[in-house]
Design a protein around this motif. Structure first.
Motif, PDB file in Angstrom:
ATOM      1  N   ALA A  32       0.981  -1.374   0.148  1.00  0.00           N
ATOM      2  CA  ALA A  32       0.037  -0.202   0.133  1.00  0.00           C
ATOM      3  C   ALA A  32       0.845   1.183  -0.017  1.00  0.00           C
ATOM      4  N   GLY A  33       2.033   1.246   0.711  1.00  0.00           N
ATOM      5  CA  GLY A  33       2.811   2.381   0.725  1.00  0.00           C
ATOM      6  C   GLY A  33       3.507   2.520  -0.800  1.00  0.00           C
ATOM      7  N   VAL A  34       3.828   1.638  -1.237  1.00  0.00           N
ATOM      8  CA  VAL A  34       4.454   1.685  -2.502  1.00  0.00           C
ATOM      9  C   VAL A  34       3.636   2.237  -3.332  1.00  0.00           C
ATOM     10  N   ALA A  35       2.408   1.762  -3.411  1.00  0.00           N
ATOM     11  CA  ALA A  35       1.149   2.053  -4.232  1.00  0.00           C
ATOM     12  C   ALA A  35       0.911   3.661  -4.138  1.00  0.00           C
ATOM     13  N   LEU A  36       0.976   4.330  -2.895  1.00  0.00           N
ATOM     14  CA  LEU A  36       0.677   5.434  -2.719  1.00  0.00           C
ATOM     15  C   LEU A  36       1.750   6.361  -3.148  1.00  0.00           C
ATOM     16  N   LEU A  37       2.701   6.057  -2.833  1.00  0.00           N
ATOM     17  CA  LEU A  37       4.182   6.623  -3.458  1.00  0.00           C
ATOM     18  C   LEU A  37       4.245   6.938  -4.868  1.00  0.00           C
ATOM     19  N   LEU A  39       1.562   6.358  -6.861  1.00  0.00           N
ATOM     20  CA  LEU A  39       0.421   7.415  -7.388  1.00  0.00           C
ATOM     21  C   LEU A  39       0.692   8.854  -7.076  1.00  0.00           C
ATOM     22  N   GLY A  40       1.465   9.048  -5.939  1.00  0.00           N
ATOM     23  CA  GLY A  40       1.582  10.529  -5.813  1.00  0.00           C
ATOM     24  C   GLY A  40       2.658  11.048  -6.713  1.00  0.00           C
ATOM     25  N   ASP A  46      -2.240  15.836  -4.475  1.00  0.00           N
ATOM     26  CA  ASP A  46      -3.449  16.150  -4.391  1.00  0.00           C
ATOM     27  C   ASP A  46      -4.513  15.437  -5.004  1.00  0.00           C
ATOM     28  N   PRO A  47      -4.482  14.831  -6.037  1.00  0.00           N
ATOM     29  CA  PRO A  47      -5.388  13.926  -6.432  1.00  0.00           C
ATOM     30  C   PRO A  47      -5.392  12.545  -5.627  1.00  0.00           C
ATOM     31  N   THR A  48      -4.011  12.377  -5.206  1.00  0.00           N
ATOM     32  CA  THR A  48      -4.084  10.955  -4.515  1.00  0.00           C
ATOM     33  C   THR A  48      -4.863  10.936  -3.228  1.00  0.00           C
ATOM     34  N   CYS A  49      -4.521  12.279  -2.634  1.00  0.00           N
ATOM     35  CA  CYS A  49      -5.260  12.459  -1.141  1.00  0.00           C
ATOM     36  C   CYS A  49      -6.453  12.558  -1.434  1.00  0.00           C
ATOM     37  N   ARG A  50      -7.233  13.482  -2.357  1.00  0.00           N
ATOM     38  CA  ARG A  50      -8.525  13.330  -2.800  1.00  0.00           C
ATOM     39  C   ARG A  50      -9.281  12.118  -2.889  1.00  0.00           C
ATOM     40  N   THR A  51      -8.597  11.130  -3.431  1.00  0.00           N
ATOM     41  CA  THR A  51      -9.106   9.881  -3.830  1.00  0.00           C
ATOM     42  C   THR A  51      -9.605   9.039  -2.342  1.00  0.00           C
TER      43      THR A  51
END
Length: 98
Positions: A32-37, A39-40, A46-51
């Motif tokens: 999940a951490g790798v996926a968030l990084l 996507l960021g 901003d779009p990643t956080c809004r998701t």
């Protein structure tokens, strides 16, 4: 029925059963951490956080200065829980942060 295995080789089903739940959780967190990084980096923070329903602040971690201001006021003896006691921005700061 008896299964004969070569010495030193485990069957794939036995290997899968030996993976513990902690390993699965750790791999999930890392994934999940790798996926968030990723996507960021690809679509932006901003779009990643809004998701995930999080409103991003500009600049990132903007609210941290408010926590530091309120902690400094609490250190000086000012009631940090009074609205606008230390900062014009009035965030709801939980006691554990202060």
């Amino acid at each position: 029925m008896v299964t004969i295995e070569k010495a030193g080789h485990m069957s794939s089903s036995r290997r899968l059963r030996s993976i513990g739940s902690g390993t699965v959780v750790a791999l999930g967190i890392v994934g999940a951490g790798v996926a968030l990084l990723a996507l960021g980096r690809v679509v932006g923070w901003d779009p990643t956080c809004r998701t995930f329903g999080v409103t991003p602040l500009q600049p990132p971690f903007f609210d941290m200065h408010v926590i530091n201001d309120y902690a400094a006021c609490a250190w000086k003896g000012v009631d940090a829980y009074a609205p606008h006691a230390c900062n014009v921005v009035n965030f709801n700061i939980p006691p554990t942060w202060l």
